[in-house]
Write an enzyme that holds these catalytic residues in place. Structure first.
Site, PDB file in Angstrom:
ATOM      1  N   GLU A 181     -39.057  49.298  65.198  1.00 34.65           N
ATOM      2  CA  GLU A 181     -40.111  50.076  66.173  1.00 34.65           C
ATOM      3  C   GLU A 181     -39.373  50.363  67.511  1.00 34.65           C
ATOM      4  O   GLU A 181     -39.452  51.806  68.003  1.00 34.65           O
ATOM      5  CB  GLU A 181     -41.151  49.001  66.526  1.00 34.65           C
ATOM      6  CG  GLU A 181     -41.954  48.888  65.191  1.00 34.65           C
ATOM      7  CD  GLU A 181     -43.148  47.750  65.504  1.00 34.65           C
ATOM      8  OE1 GLU A 181     -42.821  46.594  65.972  1.00 34.65           O
ATOM      9  OE2 GLU A 181     -44.390  48.290  65.444  1.00 34.65           O
TER      10      GLU A 181
ATOM     11  N   GLU B 255     -43.678  42.738  58.922  1.00 34.62           N
ATOM     12  CA  GLU B 255     -44.632  42.015  59.671  1.00 34.62           C
ATOM     13  C   GLU B 255     -45.774  41.569  58.774  1.00 34.62           C
ATOM     14  O   GLU B 255     -46.353  40.266  58.812  1.00 34.62           O
ATOM     15  CB  GLU B 255     -45.377  42.985  60.674  1.00 34.62           C
ATOM     16  CG  GLU B 255     -44.494  43.066  61.992  1.00 34.62           C
ATOM     17  CD  GLU B 255     -43.539  44.399  61.884  1.00 34.62           C
ATOM     18  OE1 GLU B 255     -43.072  44.640  60.876  1.00 34.62           O
ATOM     19  OE2 GLU B 255     -42.993  44.899  62.907  1.00 34.62           O
TER      20      GLU B 255
HETATM   21  N1  3HC Z   1     -37.299  35.802  66.103  1.00 28.95           N
HETATM   22  C1  3HC Z   1     -36.982  34.385  66.201  1.00 28.95           C
HETATM   23  N2  3HC Z   1     -36.167  33.767  65.527  1.00 28.95           N
HETATM   24  C2  3HC Z   1     -35.648  34.454  64.628  1.00 28.95           C
HETATM   25  C3  3HC Z   1     -35.917  35.622  64.239  1.00 28.95           C
HETATM   26  C4  3HC Z   1     -36.821  36.266  64.988  1.00 28.95           C
HETATM   27  N3  3HC Z   1     -37.443  37.551  64.494  1.00 28.95           N
HETATM   28  N4  3HC Z   1     -35.181  35.948  63.080  1.00 28.95           N
HETATM   29  C5  3HC Z   1     -34.385  34.943  62.727  1.00 28.95           C
HETATM   30  N5  3HC Z   1     -34.553  34.059  63.570  1.00 28.95           N
HETATM   31  C6  3HC Z   1     -33.816  32.642  63.898  1.00 28.95           C
HETATM   32  C7  3HC Z   1     -34.239  31.839  62.365  1.00 28.95           C
HETATM   33  O1  3HC Z   1     -35.327  31.141  62.875  1.00 28.95           O
HETATM   34  C8  3HC Z   1     -32.758  30.988  62.524  1.00 28.95           C
HETATM   35  O2  3HC Z   1     -33.058  30.055  63.769  1.00 28.95           O
HETATM   36  P1  3HC Z   1     -32.530  28.482  63.434  1.00 28.95           P
HETATM   37  O3  3HC Z   1     -30.759  28.750  63.283  1.00 28.95           O
HETATM   38  O4  3HC Z   1     -32.826  27.833  64.546  1.00 28.95           O
HETATM   39  O5  3HC Z   1     -32.913  27.986  62.044  1.00 28.95           O
HETATM   40  C9  3HC Z   1     -31.691  32.082  63.246  1.00 28.95           C
HETATM   41  O6  3HC Z   1     -32.528  33.100  63.696  1.00 28.95           O
HETATM   42  C10 3HC Z   1     -30.819  32.669  62.107  1.00 28.95           C
HETATM   43  O7  3HC Z   1     -31.881  33.155  61.133  1.00 28.95           O
HETATM   44  P2  3HC Z   1     -31.626  33.137  59.549  1.00 28.95           P
HETATM   45  O8  3HC Z   1     -30.951  31.638  59.457  1.00 28.95           O
HETATM   46  O9  3HC Z   1     -32.574  33.842  58.652  1.00 28.95           O
HETATM   47  O10 3HC Z   1     -30.235  34.042  59.361  1.00 28.95           O
HETATM   48  P3  3HC Z   1     -29.689  35.229  58.288  1.00 28.95           P
HETATM   49  O11 3HC Z   1     -28.506  35.823  58.840  1.00 28.95           O
HETATM   50  O12 3HC Z   1     -29.881  34.524  57.124  1.00 28.95           O
HETATM   51  O13 3HC Z   1     -30.980  36.327  58.407  1.00 28.95           O
HETATM   52  C11 3HC Z   1     -32.398  37.967  59.422  1.00 28.95           C
HETATM   53  C12 3HC Z   1     -31.279  37.119  59.593  1.00 28.95           C
HETATM   54  C13 3HC Z   1     -32.257  38.946  58.327  1.00 28.95           C
HETATM   55  C14 3HC Z   1     -32.665  38.647  60.653  1.00 28.95           C
HETATM   56  C15 3HC Z   1     -33.566  37.085  59.049  1.00 28.95           C
HETATM   57  O14 3HC Z   1     -33.615  36.068  59.801  1.00 28.95           O
HETATM   58  C16 3HC Z   1     -34.944  37.775  59.183  1.00 28.95           C
HETATM   59  O15 3HC Z   1     -35.357  38.492  58.347  1.00 28.95           O
HETATM   60  N6  3HC Z   1     -35.906  37.263  60.141  1.00 28.95           N
HETATM   61  C17 3HC Z   1     -37.035  37.960  60.487  1.00 28.95           C
HETATM   62  C18 3HC Z   1     -37.170  39.220  60.730  1.00 28.95           C
HETATM   63  C19 3HC Z   1     -38.691  39.735  60.909  1.00 28.95           C
HETATM   64  O16 3HC Z   1     -39.610  39.220  60.164  1.00 28.95           O
HETATM   65  N7  3HC Z   1     -38.907  40.342  62.040  1.00 28.95           N
HETATM   66  C20 3HC Z   1     -40.391  40.705  62.272  1.00 28.95           C
HETATM   67  C21 3HC Z   1     -40.699  40.024  63.566  1.00 28.95           C
HETATM   68  S1  3HC Z   1     -42.297  40.207  63.991  1.00 28.95           S
HETATM   69  C22 3HC Z   1     -42.202  41.720  64.871  1.00 28.95           C
HETATM   70  O17 3HC Z   1     -41.325  42.247  65.172  1.00 28.95           O
HETATM   71  C23 3HC Z   1     -43.644  41.986  65.547  1.00 28.95           C
HETATM   72  C24 3HC Z   1     -43.373  43.479  66.096  1.00 28.95           C
HETATM   73  O18 3HC Z   1     -44.164  44.351  65.338  1.00 28.95           O
HETATM   74  C25 3HC Z   1     -44.486  43.449  67.449  1.00 28.95           C
END
Ligand code: 3HC
Ligand code: NAI
Length: 701
Positions: free
Chosen positions: A105, A125
């Site tokens: 975004e 999301e």
């Molecule tokens: N916020 C906070 N923490 C996050 C995060 C996020 N968006 N994404 C990942 N983390 C954290 C994980 O919990 C993990 O923490 P830990 O080591 O304490 O367990 C650490 O970061 C590493 O994450 P992964 O183990 O998942 O690492 P990978 O390298 O395997 O994957 C990733 C990285 C592809 C970025 C994956 O973590 C992912 O898909 N994250 C979620 C992304 C997501 O859903 N984003 C949307 C958020 S909602 C949003 O943006 C709302 C907006 O519209 C207003």
């Protein structure tokens, strides 16, 4: 300057580098830093264009999921993005790795987006029970049109760099560093070679057909995708109105239980690897052996082949070897077809797969996983042989579903090398791996098992030894209560229906048919000798098995099947149930769907709490992970103990007390629940306490 971003200048280009490990999550700290950096570059007359890019493995994972409660702190993401969008200087987002959710975004509010190869973008999301709340539904829809936006936003799926390019989400995809990609694009923008197109200036045509088709498809599903559709429709409004509508829908979802459950599931997937043995050195695992090439052995062998391990698979005779090899090859061919394996990896996997009747093939492997019949004598004999022929330090793992791993380990002279690795069927697909730690298992064997799980893309959960470990033990309680419900008056189809409405993909009786009713019977026969006389026992499933009806594989069970397809209920089951009720003088009662679900969920919670009290599971979130990733517990409900928090511990206790008036043996309030009420604790508090102290406080609460 701040710790979270780095401001750089190159000629007349200002750069803001996001630098907040591990994932550049856009929490209030990073938002503030970007905002301040942006203001500084805006007021610098030398700077003519501004580039945003990310440090580390990727651009950003989006909003900070840990910090959702603080999402409204200023500058909010929508406020920050409006500043970028309204900038009088061109703003270029240079993306690499991952730009998900709020990060995409952010990029969409810039005036141009460029990428390096390998970029993945998504608005995931909905997978967290939300919709893109910082302009994603408005700006992506303006760029791609309504049909493509529905696909991307309502599925939350990841898009490759190619797809992002073809949808116009990025303007170009290049080799080299992302910083250089940003600078080059910015220079071209300043010379007029590249045009910027602020997304807000675009208009989108209403596509009623696409919206209605999606609406029909989603009508029975979760709330978030439905609200996302409403937000996408609003992209046809003037931008400020559309953004306001999107934000209102986002805030509504943020308060919902669906969001709480899915976010809990997100963290559960990642929490389970935090185990006491994590700091131990791991053993090197190169070659893997699997003994038993039936349902599980072939699936386990395939899982390792797909992950690139050389595998030796052992069966009892030539025919079994041929069948087992054919099954693994079929699974690998499927993986190739679905793009899970490249041509080369597929060829390598086949070349590295040895199938044999000779156990001595396992002399040089580093890990053996046994998946032979569920029989203690058979398993002990095998482990004795493995003990003799495998090299020192080979990990000897069993895939047993229920048997005592301490007894299996005792058959060897190296119980410290023995562990349970409990896979779920189909083993190459199901994410859960229960890592069952026996009394003498060496910590480095546990640590190595968790490392292996990561390499084969499983979600490992640590369990202690008990009958059925975490998952099957809770499943047994759940199944019992379903059978009691039928005995007491509910129709088995109603039970299945109530639970699918709750969110399970299949009800318990349909699952029983699929798994084979003879398998569950074998387990009941095994435990019959130790079954306490006070325990209620429903004979219905045994009586069905007595007819030779073992479920889908025999064409009948609770349901009837033709060519493996369910065609309807087996009409004779009702008669069996009624005869049993008559024999036991049970007057049938009626149960509404809510009552059925309440009893099933409460039975799971009750057993889960005992599992926790006994220290079988490390923390509540581990139990939730087992049920979510191995047993189809609906993700948006977050798992049984997350759900217990939502229901309220008091209410759970009140339900158990209420049901115990009918059956005071099955329904007993676990001590931990009462202690939690006294201490005003939730399971979420117990999870936090474990994170802080490294202790499962269940037994001491
Ligand atoms: N916020 C906070 N923490 C996050 C995060 C996020 N968006 N994404 C990942 N983390 C954290 C994980 O919990 C993990 O923490 P830990 O080591 O304490 O367990 C650490 O970061 C590493 O994450 P992964 O183990 O998942 O690492 P990978 O390298 O395997 O994957 C990733 C990285 C592809 C970025 C994956 O973590 C992912 O898909 N994250 C979620 C992304 C997501 O859903 N984003 C949307 C958020 S909602 C949003 O943006 C709302 C907006 O519209 C207003
Ligand atoms: P299966 O009956 O499909 O396969 C067992 C295979 O082991 C048979 O092909 C048999 O020929 C072979 N075998 C028996 N003794 C052997 C020996 N000494 N050496 C080599 N091969 C031998 O059974 P399934 O379902 O694969 O189960 C295997 C194990 O996995 C059991 O312990 C079971 O409890 C467990 N399990 C089963 C699950 C399932 O959904 N089926 C799920 C998780 C665990």
């Amino acid at each position: 300057m701040s710790d979270n971003v780095r401001i750089e200048r190159e000629d007349n280009i200002g750069l803001i580098c996001l630098n907040k490990p591990p994932v550049n999550a856009l929490g209030v700290a990073l938002r503030t830093s970007i905002y301040n950096a942006f203001s500084e570059l805006l007021s610098d007359d030398q700077v003519k264009a501004i580039v945003l890019y990310g440090e580390g493995r990727f651009f950003s994972a989006g909003a900070d999921i840990k910090d959702f409660a603080r999402a409204a702190e200023k500058p909010t993401l929508p406020e920050l993005l409006k500043t970028l969008n309204d900038s009088p200087k061109p703003v270029i987002a240079a993306l690499h790795g991952v730009a998900f959710g709020g990060a995409l975004e952010l990029a969409l509010s810039a005036h141009l987006r460029v990428a390096t190869h390998g970029l993945k973008v998504a608005l995931p999301e909905v997978k967290l029970g939300l919709l893109p709340g910082a302009g994603g539904t408005q700006r992506l829809t303006r760029l791609t049109g309504i049909a493509a936006a529905i696909d991307v936003i309502c599925s939350g799926r990841h898009l490759s760099d190619k797809e992002a390019l073809s949808l116009g989400i990025v303007t170009r995809v290049v080799d080299g560093t992302v910083r250089d990609a940003g600078i080059t694009a910015a220079k071209e923008v300043l010379t007029g070679e590249l045009k910027t197109v602020p997304t807000d200036s675009l208009r989108v045509e209403l596509d009623d057909a696409a919206l209605s088709a999606a609406q029909d498809k989603l009508s029975k599903g979760l709330t978030a995708p439905q609200r996302a559709l409403e937000a996408i429709r609003a992209a046809t409004l003037p931008i400020d109105e559309g953004l306001a509508k999107e934000r209102a829908l986002f805030m509504e979802l943020m308060q919902g239980e669906e969001r709480a459950g899915l976010v809990h599931a997100f963290f559960a997937e990642r929490a389970t690897s935090k185990i006491p043995e994590a700091s131990n050195a791991t053993r090197t695992i190169v070659r893997v052996g699997v003994v038993g090439g039936g349902t599980m052995g072939t699936g386990i062998a395939a899982a390792f082949c797909i992950a690139g391990f050389p595998v030796s698979l052992i069966e009892t005779d030539a025919k079994c070897v041929t069948n087992a090899r054919a099954t693994v090859e079929k699974t690998l061919a499927g993986a190739l077809k679905r793009g899970k394996l490249s041509e080369q990896d597929h060829a390598d996997a086949l070349e590295q797969l040895i199938t044999s009747i000779e156990l001595r093939e396992l002399a040089s492997v580093d890990l053996v996983i046994e998946a032979v019949f569920e029989d203690m004598v058979v398993k002990q004999e095998l482990f004795q042989k493995l003990d003799t022929l495998c090299k020192p330090n080979t990990i000897l793992a069993t895939n047993t579903s229920y048997l005592d791993i301490n007894q299996i380990a005792a058959a060897t002279n190296r119980p410290d090398d023995v562990i349970g690795l409990h896979f779920f069927s189909p083993a190459h697909i199901m994410r859960l791996l229960e890592v069952v730690v026996a009394d003498k298992t060496a910590p480095e064997v546990v640590a190595t098992s968790f490392e292996i799980a990561r390499r084969i893309s499983k979600i490992p959960v640590r369990s202690g030894v008990c009958d059925g470990f975490i998952g099957n033990r809770i499943l047994t309680s759940y199944r019992k209560v379903c059978e009691y419900l039928v005995l007491d008056g509910a129709d088995f189809q109603q039970v299945d229906h109530a639970l699918t409405d709750f969110g399970f993909a299949m009800g318990p009786f349909a699952v029983g048919d699929l798994a084979g009713l003879d398998i569950a019977r074998a387990s009941r026969v095994r435990t019959a000798v130790t079954r306490p006389p006070e325990e209620r026992y429903s004979r219905v499933a045994d009586l069905i098995c007595d007819q030779g009806w073992f479920g889908s594989k025999t064409g009948s069970g609770y349901y009837l099947y033709s060519d493996d397809k369910l065609t309807g209920p087996n009409p004779q089951v009702q008669a069996i149930v009624e005869n049993e009720r008559a024999a036991l003088s049970i007057a049938a009662k009626s149960f509404d769907d809510g009552e059925i679900v309440a009893r099933c969920v409460t039975a799971m919670i009750q057993e889960a709490v005992k599992v926790l009290e006994e220290g079988i599971a490390l923390r509540p979130i581990d139990i939730d992970a087992v049920k979510l990733f191995g047993y189809g517990f609906p993700k948006h409900r977050g798992g049984p103990l997350h759900l217990a928090d939502q229901i309220g511990i008091d209410t759970v206790i009140a339900r158990i007390e209420d049901y115990s008036a009918e059956d005071s043996y099955f329904w007993q309030v676990p001590r931990l629940l009462r202690d939690m009420v006294k201490r005003k604790q939730t399971f979420s508090d117990l999870n936090a306490q474990y994170d802080a102290t490294g202790k499962n406080d269940g037994s001491k609460a």
